[in-house]
Scaffold this motif. Structure first.
Motif: not given
Length: 555
Positions: A309-311, A335-340, A380-386, A399-408
């Motif tokens: 998790y984290g951003i 992968s099948d194990a990850v909800n992106l 599991d993983v979230i990508m925010v375009g901008e 979201s990054a603090m509550t167990g999600h990996l965030v990319l932006s």
């Protein structure tokens, strides 16, 4: 050298590419097929097209030209007719005094050379080009000009004639053919954007290739409305609206691949300006090893994207490759194990296995609203375009603090500036410190052309710049400019990076809201390499030039 009338078969045998026996077999088969000897040898898998080119270059000194990147001079269109060009598969490239340089698939076709000499009155200097490139270039060179001539011939006196504009918008009309040819040309040249710029007396067609804009064609001003109207129809925009900006999108199938184009139309004092961003969904090649990271940066990047998790933020100006870096990270995690799930504006590349959400502000689907909905989809993983506003930033960080990996992404000049930018948005320092994993800043720089590069001597100041960082200077090169790189000295682009990995001490500094300079001073003590450091390292390895680093980083 051409006057010696050497034959291709003899040259290939002399170069030990084929044997005398294989040549005899090919000549025997040629009687039945009627193919040229080179085509016959390729058909029999005895040689490749590239081997033939290399033999002609080495044995006869005939240069090879890359027509995909060659800028063609439209003034030469009248020197060689289209019929003659197609008959002999030739293309005029450059005129110098009484000499005409032409691209040919078979520069040993002496009949074609004699025919050209008699029909043009020029001495002919042949250059060799690949068969398919030559076919496409002839269509591009003569096809667009034919469409322009036909458009001008059919245009009424008034360029504002709405009935005429609408009547010319069928797929078989000259303007439709011209727009398709223009897009095809841009794709062949590797352009990222097409600009149609109206001015007082003319309209310029400009292409952005390797990050640099260049004028490709100059058209009569009265053609602007026809081009804009056609692009509006292709983009499902309002053809009658000329006072307000409009944005659209369309797909075009070219050469067995689909090109996605984002369209922006802006009314200016001299007419409507169009910019089309080209997204070739088939050309994107995702892989961390392709991003151009240094060894240490690649290790850190792989470690960051594997955090539970984290951003992670990627920063840089528009057109610096941020989206490619994010998509690469997603592809690595896919992968099948990850909800992106992603929320983007727009969705640039569609990747199998990833749920991608398109922002639609007109119906209330903003980044913030989309992100709230995504959080209810068990990601599991979230990508925010901008991250564009404080609301999106706060939701992403929480979201990054509550167990999600965030990319932006963020628009800042360097990696340390991302922290201050979040502070400026009104985000609490404790929230930034608790959630941020790392920041990657990047720029795209042009690669030195490998065909015309050579070592050069640095000035004393330049030498000191490299040696002060412990870098060797014996690998530094420059491109002189050649037919491969369209005389620019560069072909293609790659990224330079700087990366901050947030540790416990840096979190404490963020929590008490320190300055950018303080952050940079601390990370330098931990081995941080700036954009300039990374750029100079890659210049010392012969990948780019010092001038290019200065241009991109504005030093």
């Amino acid at each position: 050298m051409i006057q010696k009338r050497k034959r291709l078969g003899d040259l290939l045998v002399d170069s030990s590419v084929i044997s005398e026996k294989q040549l005899m077999q090919a000549l025997h088969e040629q009687k039945n097929t009627g193919l040229r000897l080179g085509d016959q040898l390729i058909e029999m898998n005895l040689v490749s097209e590239q081997q033939i080119i290399e033999v002609l270059e080495f044995q006869l000194g005939i240069p090879h030209v890359d027509l995909y990147r060659q800028r063609l001079d439209k003034k030469l269109v009248n020197i060689i007719s289209e019929d003659l060009a197609r008959k002999h598969q030739i293309l005029p490239l450059k005129k110098t005094n009484n000499r005409l340089m032409v691209a040919m698939y078979d520069p040993l076709d002496y009949f074609a050379l004699d025919d050209l000499r008699l029909s043009t009155g020029f001495e002919i200097d042949p250059a060799i080009a690949k068969k398919e490139e030559l076919r496409l270039a002839i269509s591009r060179f003569y096809g667009i000009q034919k469409s322009i001539d036909q458009m001008l011939k059919e245009m009424p006196f008034s360029e504002e004639d709405q009935d005429f504009l609408e009547s010319q918008q069928s797929d078989d009309s000259p303007v439709a053919k011209m727009v398709n040819q223009l897009i095809s040309q841009a794709v062949q040249l590797g352009a990222s954007d097409i600009h149609i710029d109206p001015f007082e007396t003319e309209t310029l067609i400009r292409l952005r290739v390797d990050g640099i804009l260049r004028t490709e064609r100059t058209l009569p001003k009265k053609m602007n409305n026809m081009l804009v109207s056609r692009i509006k129809i292709m983009s499902s925009l309002n053809i009658a609206e000329k006072r307000l900006p409009q944005d659209g999108r369309f797909n075009l199938d070219l050469e067995l691949k689909t090109i996605d184009l984002r369209v922006s139309i802006l009314p200016t004092v001299h007419g409507e300006k169009v910019v089309m961003r080209l997204l070739d969904t088939g050309s994107v090649k995702l892989g961390i090893e392709r991003l151009g990271f240094s060894e240490s940066n690649e290790i850190n990047f792989r470690r960051m994207i594997n955090y539970p998790y984290g951003i992670i933020l990627v920063t840089g100006p528009t057109g610096s490759g941020k989206s490619t870096t994010l998509y690469t990270a997603l592809n690595e995690l896919n992968s099948d194990a990850v909800n992106l799930i992603t929320v983007e504006d727009p969705v640039e590349y569609q990747i199998k296995g990833i749920n991608q959400l398109q922002v639609k502000p007109s119906i209330g689907l903003t980044f913030a609203a989309g992100l709230r909905s995504i959080l209810r989809q068990d990601p599991d993983v979230i990508m925010v375009g901008e991250i564009r506003d404080s609301e999106t930033a706060e939701i992403a960080l929480r979201s990054a603090m509550t167990g999600h990996l965030v990319l932006s992404t963020l628009h800042t000049n360097d990696s340390a500036g991302a922290i201050s930018r979040l502070n400026d948005m009104g985000i609490e320092p404790f929230l930034i410190a608790s959630s941020i994993v790392g920041v990657v800043a990047q720029r795209l720089v042009r690669k030195v052309c490998p065909h015309c590069s050579s070592k050069y001597t640095l000035s004393k100041e330049e030498e000191e710049l490299f040696t002060s960082r412990g870098l060797k200077t014996n690998g530094i090169v420059k491109g002189a400019g050649c037919s491969y790189c369209n005389s620019t000295g560069y072909i293609g682009r790659f990224a330079i990076h700087e990366m901050i990995v947030v540790d416990d001490h840096l979190r404490q500094m963020i929590n008490i809201k320190q300055s950018d300079a303080t952050y940079r001073e601390y990370v330098k003590e931990q081995g941080f390499k700036s954009l300039l450091d990374d750029g100079l390292t890659k210049a010392s390895q012969g990948k780019t030039t010092l001038e290019e680093i200065y241009r991109v980083l504005s030093y």
